[in-house]
Write a protein that holds these residues in place. Structure first.
Motif, short mmCIF file in Angstrom:
data_model
loop_
_atom_site.label_atom_id
_atom_site.label_comp_id
_atom_site.label_asym_id
_atom_site.label_seq_id
_atom_site.Cartn_x
_atom_site.Cartn_y
_atom_site.Cartn_z
N ASN A 147 0.83 -1.21 0.00
CA ASN A 147 0.00 0.00 0.00
C ASN A 147 0.86 1.25 0.00
O ASN A 147 1.65 1.47 0.92
N THR A 148 0.71 2.07 -1.03
CA THR A 148 1.42 3.36 -1.05
C THR A 148 0.43 4.53 -1.03
O THR A 148 0.82 5.67 -1.24
N THR A 149 -0.86 4.22 -0.82
CA THR A 149 -1.85 5.30 -0.72
C THR A 149 -1.91 5.79 0.73
O THR A 149 -1.42 5.10 1.63
N PRO A 150 -2.51 6.95 0.98
CA PRO A 150 -2.60 7.42 2.37
C PRO A 150 -3.72 6.76 3.17
O PRO A 150 -3.92 7.11 4.34
N LEU A 151 -4.43 5.79 2.60
CA LEU A 151 -5.53 5.13 3.32
C LEU A 151 -4.96 4.42 4.55
O LEU A 151 -4.07 3.58 4.42
N ARG A 170 -9.54 3.87 7.42
CA ARG A 170 -9.74 3.34 6.06
C ARG A 170 -8.64 2.34 5.69
O ARG A 170 -7.58 2.29 6.30
N THR A 171 -8.94 1.54 4.70
CA THR A 171 -7.98 0.54 4.24
C THR A 171 -8.21 0.32 2.74
O THR A 171 -9.34 0.43 2.27
N PRO A 172 -7.15 0.01 2.00
CA PRO A 172 -7.33 -0.23 0.56
C PRO A 172 -7.72 -1.67 0.26
O PRO A 172 -7.83 -2.03 -0.92
N TRP A 173 -7.93 -2.52 1.29
CA TRP A 173 -8.15 -3.95 1.04
C TRP A 173 -9.21 -4.49 2.01
O TRP A 173 -9.18 -4.14 3.19
N ASP A 174 -10.12 -5.34 1.53
CA ASP A 174 -11.13 -5.90 2.42
C ASP A 174 -10.52 -7.00 3.28
O ASP A 174 -9.74 -7.82 2.79
N ALA A 175 -10.95 -7.02 4.56
CA ALA A 175 -10.35 -7.95 5.53
C ALA A 175 -10.48 -9.41 5.10
O ALA A 175 -9.62 -10.23 5.40
N ASP A 176 -11.58 -9.72 4.40
CA ASP A 176 -11.80 -11.14 4.05
C ASP A 176 -11.26 -11.50 2.66
O ASP A 176 -11.59 -12.56 2.12
N ILE A 205 3.53 1.35 3.47
CA ILE A 205 4.63 2.32 3.62
C ILE A 205 4.30 3.39 4.66
O ILE A 205 5.15 4.15 5.07
N VAL A 206 3.03 3.38 5.12
CA VAL A 206 2.64 4.28 6.21
C VAL A 206 3.27 3.78 7.51
O VAL A 206 3.27 2.59 7.76
N TYR A 207 3.83 4.71 8.34
CA TYR A 207 4.34 4.24 9.63
C TYR A 207 3.67 4.92 10.82
O TYR A 207 4.02 4.67 11.97
N ASN A 208 2.71 5.76 10.55
CA ASN A 208 1.94 6.37 11.63
C ASN A 208 0.45 6.23 11.29
O ASN A 208 -0.02 6.93 10.42
N PRO A 209 -0.26 5.30 11.93
CA PRO A 209 0.16 4.44 13.03
C PRO A 209 1.09 3.31 12.57
O PRO A 209 1.12 2.98 11.39
N LEU A 210 1.80 2.75 13.54
CA LEU A 210 2.74 1.67 13.23
C LEU A 210 2.04 0.48 12.60
O LEU A 210 2.55 -0.14 11.69
N GLU A 211 0.87 0.16 13.16
CA GLU A 211 0.07 -0.90 12.54
C GLU A 211 -1.21 -0.28 12.02
O GLU A 211 -2.11 0.06 12.79
N THR A 212 -1.30 -0.11 10.72
CA THR A 212 -2.50 0.45 10.10
C THR A 212 -3.62 -0.60 10.12
O THR A 212 -3.37 -1.78 10.40
N ARG A 213 -4.80 -0.14 9.79
CA ARG A 213 -5.91 -1.10 9.71
C ARG A 213 -5.58 -2.20 8.69
O ARG A 213 -5.85 -3.38 8.93
N PHE A 214 -5.01 -1.81 7.57
CA PHE A 214 -4.59 -2.77 6.53
C PHE A 214 -3.68 -3.84 7.12
O PHE A 214 -3.89 -5.05 6.91
N LEU A 215 -2.68 -3.44 7.89
CA LEU A 215 -1.73 -4.41 8.45
C LEU A 215 -2.38 -5.25 9.55
O LEU A 215 -2.12 -6.45 9.65
N ARG A 216 -3.22 -4.63 10.35
CA ARG A 216 -3.88 -5.38 11.43
C ARG A 216 -4.76 -6.47 10.84
O ARG A 216 -4.69 -7.65 11.26
N GLU A 217 -5.56 -6.10 9.84
CA GLU A 217 -6.47 -7.10 9.27
C GLU A 217 -5.69 -8.19 8.51
O GLU A 217 -6.08 -9.35 8.50
N ALA A 218 -4.57 -7.80 7.91
CA ALA A 218 -3.73 -8.80 7.24
C ALA A 218 -3.15 -9.77 8.27
O ALA A 218 -3.15 -10.99 8.06
#
Ligand code: ATR
Length: 267
Positions: free
Chosen positions: A180-184, A193-199, A210-223
């Motif tokens: 993910n290189t978007t600001p989502l 927000r997240t660029p990807w559905d959890a399921d 590439i976002v580091y604030n927050p350290l764990e984005t919603r995208f990373l948490r759901e992944a």
């Protein structure tokens, strides 16, 4: 005389680069200082003259100067030429050179994981260009790009000879790596927000933000919750900085200590 280093950008928001580099100088007992230099676009040419005359040893370059700085340099690495952007100025044999350590930083954490066969980059801005260049450098054979504005994905894909896929269909693909290189997901208005559905995470895929604030984005948490390996943007930031420091000093900072330093700075 104290050796001078710094970062140029405008507006120059909060940056952790001074923390990282000044700590590194201290670790090696170097008489050097790294400063933040806000610089408007009109001032770039005069600034580069100062780099040449005032013996400034190294510069980190950020928005809006990453492309425009290129015309003022003596030499540009092939990597930076491929991306079309420079984030690091350093001296080599009396020549003022430009490198792109964002690419090095993006790739470094991936070298510790099994190399995926395919990758999908979300977004088509400057960070996406660095990501595509890095993934190709890593040897990933099948790289695709998806972007909200299709024309930008098309032109990036053409520049790097990779595939562009429609934003609406991005989750129909099952890449081994999603970057993910978007600001989502970024702290602030985009955080939920997240660029990807959890399921829709493919089994065994790597999720890279590439976002580091927050350290764990919603995208990373759901992944992570879906069982995927995850890489935070802090890793890219850390490694682009370690690569800059090595270009400037020929010394390697201790990676783990530097990571802890940045985690503390973010906390
Ligand atoms: P950077 O240099 O960090 O890559 P950029 O050049 O502004 O920043 O690129 C931001 C990327 O995030 C773009 O690809 C942008 O999509 P558009 O080309 O359609 O503008 C993408 N982006 C920004 N906001 C977005 C959103 N709400 N949803 C999806 N993509 C978004």
């Amino acid at each position: 005389m104290t050796a001078r280093y710094g970062i140029i950008g405008y507006p120059l928001g909060h940056t952790m680069s001074p923390v990282l580099h000044n700590w590194g100088f201290g670790q090696f007992g170097l008489d050097a200082r790294y400063e933040a230099w806000p610089l408007e676009p009109e001032g770039l040419s005069a600034f580069i003259e100062r780099v040449r005359t005032d013996d400034i040893r190294g510069v980190s370059v950020t928005i809006p100067h990453k492309r425009t700085v290129m015309e003022f340099l003596d030499r540009i690495t092939d990597r930076a030429k491929a991306v079309g952007a420079v984030n690091t100025l350093y001296w080599d044999g009396g020549e003022l050179c430009g490198e792109n350590t964002d690419v090095i930083g993006l790739v470094a954490p991936l070298r510790k994981l099994a190399r995926p066969a395919s990758a999908l980059v979300l977004g088509a801005g400057g960070a996406a260009r660095a990501a595509v260049a890095g993934l190709l450098e890593l040897g990933i054979g099948d790289v695709a790009v998806a972007n909200r504005t299709a024309s930008k994905a098309d032109s990036l894909a053409q520049d790097f000879n990779v595939r562009a896929i429609p934003w609406e269909n991005r989750m129909d693909h099952a890449p081994g790596l999603i970057c993910n290189t978007t600001p989502l997901g970024m702290a602030g208005a985009m955080e939920d927000r997240t660029p990807w559905d959890a399921d829709r995470f493919p089994a065994g895929c790597i999720a890279y933000d590439i976002v580091y604030n927050p350290l764990e984005t919603r995208f990373l948490r759901e992944a992570r919750e879906a069982g995927c390996a995850t890489v935070s943007g802090l890793e890219m930031f850390l490694h682009q900085g370690l690569a800059q420091f090595a270009l400037w000093t020929r010394l390697n900072m201790d990676e783990e200590c530097a990571r802890v330093l940045l985690l503390d700075a973010l906390a």
